[in-house]
Design an enzyme around this catalytic site. Structure first.
Site, PDB file in Angstrom:
ATOM      1  N   ARG A   1     -14.486  16.954 117.846  1.00  0.00           N
ATOM      2  CA  ARG A   1     -14.542  16.023 118.975  1.00  0.00           C
ATOM      3  C   ARG A   1     -14.245  16.747 120.286  1.00  0.00           C
ATOM      4  O   ARG A   1     -14.770  16.402 121.340  1.00  0.00           O
ATOM      5  CB  ARG A   1     -13.532  14.889 118.764  1.00  0.00           C
TER       6      ARG A   1
ATOM      7  N   ARG B   1      -8.332   3.269 108.699  1.00  0.00           N
ATOM      8  CA  ARG B   1      -8.804   4.106 107.586  1.00  0.00           C
ATOM      9  C   ARG B   1      -7.634   4.504 106.685  1.00  0.00           C
ATOM     10  O   ARG B   1      -7.744   4.481 105.453  1.00  0.00           O
ATOM     11  CB  ARG B   1      -9.481   5.367 108.138  1.00  0.00           C
TER      12      ARG B   1
ATOM     13  N   ARG C   1     -23.853  12.403 121.575  1.00  0.00           N
ATOM     14  CA  ARG C   1     -23.368  12.106 120.224  1.00  0.00           C
ATOM     15  C   ARG C   1     -22.755  13.339 119.566  1.00  0.00           C
ATOM     16  O   ARG C   1     -23.231  14.451 119.741  1.00  0.00           O
ATOM     17  CB  ARG C   1     -24.528  11.574 119.375  1.00  0.00           C
TER      18      ARG C   1
ATOM     19  N   ASN D   1     -16.144   9.973 122.624  1.00  0.00           N
ATOM     20  CA  ASN D   1     -15.331  11.117 122.198  1.00  0.00           C
ATOM     21  C   ASN D   1     -15.571  12.351 123.062  1.00  0.00           C
ATOM     22  O   ASN D   1     -16.657  12.521 123.595  1.00  0.00           O
ATOM     23  CB  ASN D   1     -15.648  11.453 120.735  1.00  0.00           C
TER      24      ASN D   1
ATOM     25  N   THR E   1     -21.319   7.463 113.034  1.00  0.00           N
ATOM     26  CA  THR E   1     -20.436   6.365 112.626  1.00  0.00           C
ATOM     27  C   THR E   1     -20.619   5.245 113.644  1.00  0.00           C
ATOM     28  O   THR E   1     -20.795   5.521 114.831  1.00  0.00           O
ATOM     29  CB  THR E   1     -18.948   6.785 112.612  1.00  0.00           C
TER      30      THR E   1
ATOM     31  N   HIS F   1      -6.900  11.286 118.474  1.00  0.00           N
ATOM     32  CA  HIS F   1      -7.935  10.739 117.598  1.00  0.00           C
ATOM     33  C   HIS F   1      -8.808  11.918 117.210  1.00  0.00           C
ATOM     34  O   HIS F   1      -9.774  12.264 117.884  1.00  0.00           O
ATOM     35  CB  HIS F   1      -8.764   9.684 118.335  1.00  0.00           C
TER      36      HIS F   1
END
Length: 333
Positions: A106, A169, A99, A138, A248, A193
């Site tokens: 990222r 977003r 995570r 990620n 998230t 991203h």
């Protein structure tokens, strides 16, 4: 003596044992389960398989979903730490990995997650050689490249969730500022991203009206309305949510189900997802970045040649360079 089932049911023909739309989610953490419930909520599969290394957590999540199957259109939900359970999947969603921590880029995640993928991807291909793989973990663009290399699949069957969520977003934040619904506000975030993503201000429109024509300074430092801040909020939003709740999950889960719906229903919708961009916009290296792509039952079938301004192309190339600077040092692919 006949069993109750034999007394109740008279068989006519053997039922099909191979699923039509089996979807696998690898990783049952917060993101994986948000993907799973979003997929189930849309009724996109006739069988859902869950895979993880944590057996108790995996069994608990499976049972919890099974107990709710009366309220879903998918009654067959299976789980196992052995990837054999994924056999005959049409789509495999990969959310497994370590995570992202608060304040962590990222791109800092990359080497830890590459090692996880070196185990997972060959197993996926062993049991579902005809699947399409949707990468969510990620840093998604680099891990989509890693998946492409490890799987041996053609590039149209390896897709990264990319900027589909970033663009959502972006549209949400712009729509809030304008006081309209996000579906009526059109705008694209392309590239990585992550921190080097590109806001395509030249394409932002409402009902076909170019907002940059109304405000030529839009997206620049000279803009008195400071629309550039909207893109900064997009880039920072994941970090903000992680700071507040630790991770998230809901928005990315909904985003993934949106992509899968286009695939399963052969909708040919255009999404900003991560694909191999070598040869496009002057990019010379084998990197995966988000561009507007058509998703259908065949996978990622085409890329829209979006007309970008010179500075937007320069930003896209910079995004590619950022990824390549890390990618080129990856080993054992």
């Amino acid at each position: 003596m006949a069993t109750l089932q034999e007394k109740l049911i008279t068989p006519i023909v053997a039922g099909s044992t191979t699923p039509n739309n089996k979807i696998t989610v690898v990783g049952v953490g917060q993101v994986g389960m948000a993907c799973a419930i979003s997929i189930l909520g849309k009724g996109l599969c006739d069988e859902l398989a869950l895979v993880d290394v944590l057996e108790d957590k995996l069994k608990g999540e499976m049972m919890d979903l099974q107990h709710g199957s009366l309220f879903l259109q998918t009654h067959k939900i299976v789980a196992d730490k052995d990837l054999r359970v994924t056999a005959n999947s049409k789509i495999v969603v990969v959310t497994a990995g370590v995570r992202q921590q608060e304040g962590e880029s990222r791109l800092n995640l990359v080497q830890r997650n590459v090692n996880v993928f070196k185990f997972i991807i060959p197993q996926i291909m062993k049991y579902s050689p005809n699947c399409t793989i949707l990468v969510v973990s990620n840093p998604v663009d680099i891990l989509t490249y890693v998946t492409w290399k490890l799987s041996g699949l053609p590039k149209h069957r390896v897709i990264g969730s990319g900027c589909n969520l970033d663009s959502a977003r972006f549209r949400h934040l712009m729509a809030e500022k304008l006081g309209i619904h996000p579906t009526s506000c059109h705008g694209w975030i392309l590239g990585e991203h992550g921190d080097s993503s590109v806001a395509v201000w030249s394409g932002v429109n409402v009902a076909g009206v170019s907002l940059q024509e109304l405000n030529p300074a839009m997206g620049t430092d000279k803009d008195s309305e400071n629309w550039k801040e909207v893109h900064k909020m997009v880039v920072d939003s994941a970090y903000e949510v992680i700071k507040l709740k630790g991770y998230t999950n809901w928005a990315i889960g909904l985003s993934v189900a949106d992509l899968i719906e286009s695939y399963v229903k052969n909708l040919c919708r255009v999404h900003p997802v991560s694909t191999m961009v070598k040869g496009m916009y002057g990019i010379e290296n084998e990197v995966f970045l988000s561009l507007p792509c058509v998703l259908s039952a065949s996978g990622l079938t085409s890329v829209i040649n979006q007309k970008l301004k010179d500075e937007e192309v320069a930003q896209l190339r910079k995004s590619a360079d950022t990824l390549w600077s890390i990618q080129k040092d990856l080993k054992d692919l």
